[in-house]
Design an enzyme around this catalytic site. Structure first.
Site, short mmCIF file in Angstrom:
data_model
loop_
_atom_site.label_atom_id
_atom_site.label_comp_id
_atom_site.label_asym_id
_atom_site.label_seq_id
_atom_site.Cartn_x
_atom_site.Cartn_y
_atom_site.Cartn_z
N GLU A 262 16.94 31.88 48.75
CA GLU A 262 17.81 32.81 47.88
C GLU A 262 16.44 33.47 47.36
O GLU A 262 16.09 33.16 46.38
CB GLU A 262 18.86 32.14 46.95
CG GLU A 262 19.51 33.31 46.47
CD GLU A 262 19.44 34.39 45.38
OE1 GLU A 262 18.77 35.46 45.49
OE2 GLU A 262 19.14 33.70 44.27
N CYS A 296 18.51 38.83 40.74
CA CYS A 296 18.29 39.30 42.20
C CYS A 296 19.25 40.15 42.63
O CYS A 296 19.26 40.96 43.46
CB CYS A 296 17.90 38.27 43.00
SG CYS A 296 19.18 36.85 42.96
#
Length: 493
Positions: A262, A296
């Protein structure tokens, strides 16, 4: 709830300060420590053990030795451990929230939101644990029976970031427990204490020795590098920057590890001319300022139709300017400090680059005086296309606004990035929303909402934003191997 110095001291006292290997809390092998810094003051909050390469090997040995027995535990037993952990974390919501506010900087109110979100992975995967289905079927030619089973991948290494210290731990640990995998977790050296407290919770609710091992360290490569090269490790899950992720993928090739990555993001939020202005503003504030922009999933490029851009930018700047910037434990704080001086300086460098190239500062845009690593909520208008902030992940409370004329131009601007984690859009036109969902190069899409993260949904991206999914029914599959067993026709003589 007003947070007192006594509350802070009590919470810090709850945290184990050692590494956690084979069910034991201990000093690192060389007795070295990590200074955990309060980003609001720049002062030391506490010291925790600093794991060495030998400690890493000990952790992998513990995980390897515990794997066979742990894999044989019943799904119900694993589910009950996760459910008890959910109950315990929920009971300790205030303690976890205060701890995250201290070591990471986020306001306590936002930290409580992370506790609610992070604990839900424990509840979700407690329910998924007993639903791991195989299948049994007759082969098409009728000559065999096909049996498919799921088995745990095996010892797994987790490398987690500093920005969501509880949720990033639970999002990886919970599905691994559900699948029957043992684990080594290396939390970020900037925010190790939340993971240490969570490990203590798992210990208290009955997780067996060796199943989870915690090795916080300031020498990440030296400690985790040998583990990735060790044939006993079978899985690597990393959340962090794309640059480091690429190196870890390459390092994992020798052992052909299962990897989940990720990585970075540069999320666009597209505001169309027919959007509900107030809902779009509220959604942009959510998408931009979750975790003070240190996420993010944060909306880093605000792409607004030219007919409403001036009104939208002005109102967004007013909302951003009204936020209270303060230490996370202070009453009414909306925006806490950035994690460290390097991060704050990187944010300001991107803002200054945009301004030097012609962007207009509507609010914020300067480093405040005083202690701590604070940066004010900032809105930039008329951002030129060659500004670095449109290409690089800003990771802070900065909203650069650019404009578009047509839907196709908006899609092109949104996709003009190497990243593909998430995108957001606000429009009343459902057909347009569906077109965007099929045109945007992202793993997640928020339509008329500024937040998409949900433990019941698969979290992850495409392009340079990573591999694999966390959460949802897909999350547990990352920790399971598929095994096919061919059986001779039982009716054949």
């Amino acid at each position: 709830m007003s947070i007192t110095p006594q509350d802070e001291a009590r919470v810090l006292d709850l945290v184990p300060k050692g590494i956690y290997v084979n069910g034991e809390w201990r000093d690192s092998s060389d007795k070295s420590v990590i200074d955990v810094i309060d980003p609001a003051t720049g002062k030391v909050l506490a010291q925790v053990a600093n794991a060495t390469p030998q400690d890493g090997q000990d952790a992998l040995t513990a995980a390897h030795n515990a794997q066979a027995a742990w894999a044989k535990t019943s799904p119900r037993s694993r589910a009950e451990i996760l459910r008890k952990a959910f109950d315990k974390v929920t009971e300790m919501a205030d303690e976890f929230a205060i701890l995250m506010a201290l070591e990471m900087g986020k306001p306590v109110a936002e930290a409580r939101g992370e506790v609610a979100y992070g604990s839900e992975f424990l509840r979700w995967f407690s329910e998924e644990t007993t639903h791991q289905a195989g299948r049994f079927a007759t082969a098409p030619d009728g000559k065999m029976r096909i049996m498919v089973q799921k088995r745990p991948v095996g010892p797994s290494l987790f490398i987690t970031p500093w920005n969501f210290p509880l949720a990033m731990a639970t999002r990886k640990i919970a599905p691994a427990i559900a699948a029957g995998c043992t684990m080594i977790i290396k939390p970020a050296a900037l925010t190790p204490m939340t993971t240490l407290l969570f490990a203590k919770v798992l210990e208290e609710v009955g997780l067996p020795k060796g199943v989870l091992n915690v090795i916080q360290t300031q020498s990440a490569g030296a400690v985790t590098g040998p583990l990735i090269k060790d044939s006993r490790l079978r899985k690597l899950s990393f959340t962090g920057s794309t640059g480091i992720g690429r190196r870890l993928i390459a390092d994992s090739a020798d052992q052909v590890l299962r990897v989940s990555m990720e990585l970075g993001g540069n999320a666009p939020i597209v505001i169309f001319e027919d959007a509900d202005m107030e809902k779009a503003l509220a959604g942009t504030m959510l998408a931009k300022l979750r975790n003070m922009g240190e996420a993010c999933t944060a909306a880093n490029r605000v792409i607004v139709h030219e007919s409403i851009a001036e009104e939208f930018s002005t109102k967004l700047a007013a909302k951003m300017a009204a936020l209270k910037v303060a230490r996370g434990t202070e009453d009414g704080a909306n925006i806490g400090p950035m994690i460290d001086s390097k991060s704050r300086d990187s944010i300001h460098e991107l803002v200054q680059d945009a301004v030097d190239k012609g962007a207009k500062v509507l609010t914020g845009g300067s480093v405040p005086a005083g202690e701590g690593y604070f940066y004010p909520p900032t809105v930039l208008a008329s951002v030129p296309k060659n500004a670095r902030i449109l290409k690089e992940e800003v990771f802070g409370p900065v909203a650069p606004v650019i404009t578009f004329k047509t839907e196709s131009e908006a899609i092109a601007l949104a996709n003009d990035t190497e990243f593909g984690l998430v995108a957001y859009a606000f429009t009343k036109d459902l057909n347009r929303g569906l077109r965007l969902a099929e045109s945007l190069e992202v793993g997640m899409f928020g339509l008329n909402t500024g937040i998409v993260s949900n433990p019941a949904a698969p979290f992850g991206g495409m392009k340079a934003s990573g591999l694999g999914r966390e959460g949802g029914k897909e999350g547990i599959e990352e920790y399971l191997e598929t095994v096919y067993i061919g059986i001779a026709d039982p009716f054949e003589d």
